[in-house]
Motif scaffolding. Structure first.
Motif, PDB file in Angstrom:
ATOM      1  N   GLU A 178      13.162 -32.653 -16.987  1.00 28.52           N
ATOM      2  CA  GLU A 178      12.488 -33.936 -17.146  1.00 28.52           C
ATOM      3  C   GLU A 178      13.414 -34.994 -17.707  1.00 28.52           C
ATOM      4  O   GLU A 178      13.235 -36.163 -17.440  1.00 28.52           O
ATOM      5  CB  GLU A 178      11.257 -33.751 -18.041  1.00 28.52           C
ATOM      6  CG  GLU A 178      10.182 -32.940 -17.367  1.00 28.52           C
ATOM      7  CD  GLU A 178       9.028 -32.612 -18.295  1.00 28.52           C
ATOM      8  OE1 GLU A 178       9.124 -32.896 -19.502  1.00 28.52           O
ATOM      9  OE2 GLU A 178       8.035 -32.058 -17.796  1.00 28.52           O
ATOM     10  N   LEU A 182      12.645 -25.115 -10.883  1.00 29.80           N
ATOM     11  CA  LEU A 182      11.398 -24.981 -10.135  1.00 29.80           C
ATOM     12  C   LEU A 182      10.380 -26.011 -10.607  1.00 29.80           C
ATOM     13  O   LEU A 182      10.255 -26.264 -11.803  1.00 29.80           O
ATOM     14  CB  LEU A 182      10.816 -23.583 -10.297  1.00 29.80           C
ATOM     15  CG  LEU A 182      11.625 -22.416  -9.733  1.00 29.80           C
ATOM     16  CD1 LEU A 182      10.897 -21.108  -9.998  1.00 29.80           C
ATOM     17  CD2 LEU A 182      11.862 -22.585  -8.248  1.00 29.80           C
ATOM     18  N   THR A 183       9.658 -26.565  -9.671  1.00 27.25           N
ATOM     19  CA  THR A 183       8.594 -27.487 -10.040  1.00 27.25           C
ATOM     20  C   THR A 183       7.223 -26.852  -9.839  1.00 27.25           C
ATOM     21  O   THR A 183       6.332 -27.045 -10.644  1.00 27.25           O
ATOM     22  CB  THR A 183       8.680 -28.787  -9.222  1.00 27.25           C
ATOM     23  OG1 THR A 183       8.664 -28.479  -7.834  1.00 27.25           O
ATOM     24  CG2 THR A 183       9.944 -29.547  -9.562  1.00 27.25           C
ATOM     25  N   ARG A 184       7.054 -26.090  -8.787  1.00 26.65           N
ATOM     26  CA  ARG A 184       5.786 -25.415  -8.526  1.00 26.65           C
ATOM     27  C   ARG A 184       5.970 -23.925  -8.735  1.00 26.65           C
ATOM     28  O   ARG A 184       6.913 -23.325  -8.232  1.00 26.65           O
ATOM     29  CB  ARG A 184       5.338 -25.671  -7.090  1.00 26.65           C
ATOM     30  CG  ARG A 184       4.999 -27.137  -6.862  1.00 26.65           C
ATOM     31  CD  ARG A 184       4.611 -27.449  -5.454  1.00 26.65           C
ATOM     32  NE  ARG A 184       3.628 -26.486  -4.964  1.00 26.65           N
ATOM     33  CZ  ARG A 184       3.353 -26.309  -3.689  1.00 26.65           C
ATOM     34  NH1 ARG A 184       3.995 -27.015  -2.784  1.00 26.65           N
ATOM     35  NH2 ARG A 184       2.455 -25.440  -3.311  1.00 26.65           N
ATOM     36  N   GLY A 185       5.062 -23.326  -9.478  1.00 26.07           N
ATOM     37  CA  GLY A 185       5.110 -21.890  -9.720  1.00 26.07           C
ATOM     38  C   GLY A 185       6.137 -21.458 -10.743  1.00 26.07           C
ATOM     39  O   GLY A 185       6.476 -20.276 -10.827  1.00 26.07           O
ATOM     40  N   ALA A 186       6.614 -22.395 -11.531  1.00 26.40           N
ATOM     41  CA  ALA A 186       7.665 -22.073 -12.508  1.00 26.40           C
ATOM     42  C   ALA A 186       7.151 -21.152 -13.604  1.00 26.40           C
ATOM     43  O   ALA A 186       7.838 -20.208 -14.002  1.00 26.40           O
ATOM     44  CB  ALA A 186       8.227 -23.353 -13.115  1.00 26.40           C
ATOM     45  N   SER A 187       5.948 -21.394 -14.072  1.00 27.90           N
ATOM     46  CA  SER A 187       5.433 -20.555 -15.156  1.00 27.90           C
ATOM     47  C   SER A 187       5.137 -19.140 -14.678  1.00 27.90           C
ATOM     48  O   SER A 187       5.296 -18.181 -15.432  1.00 27.90           O
ATOM     49  CB  SER A 187       4.184 -21.183 -15.771  1.00 27.90           C
ATOM     50  OG  SER A 187       3.172 -21.318 -14.802  1.00 27.90           O
TER      51      SER A 187
END
Length: 84
Positions: A81, A23-28
């Protein structure tokens, strides 16, 4: 500890790593929700007697579980990354 508790704890770690890796958005947010839901669910459904009798120990264990989940999440992020 029952098998259900082990499965829930392990699935929280797995989802935490997958959120960091894919996930890139909302992963945390996904990681925090997975660790919270799986950790509490493991105690409530997998070990209800321990949950009711030792609430202070449960809170300390959940804190440690969350910290380990954060390290696993960061390992997933580092893997993502490193691939780019």
């Amino acid at each position: 500890m029952t098998l259900l508790a082990v499965i829930l704890f392990a699935s929280g770690f797995a989802v935490s790593w997958a959120a960091g890796r894919f996930l890139t958005r909302g992963a945390s947010i996904a990681q925090g929700a997975a660790i919270g839901a799986c950790g509490v669910g493991a105690f409530v459904f997998g070990m209800p007697d321990f949950w009711q009798e030792n609430i202070l120990y449960v809170l300390v264990i959940l804190l440690i579980y969350g910290l380990i989940g954060a390290v696993i999440f960061r390992a997933g992020v580092a893997g993502r990354e490193g691939v780019k």
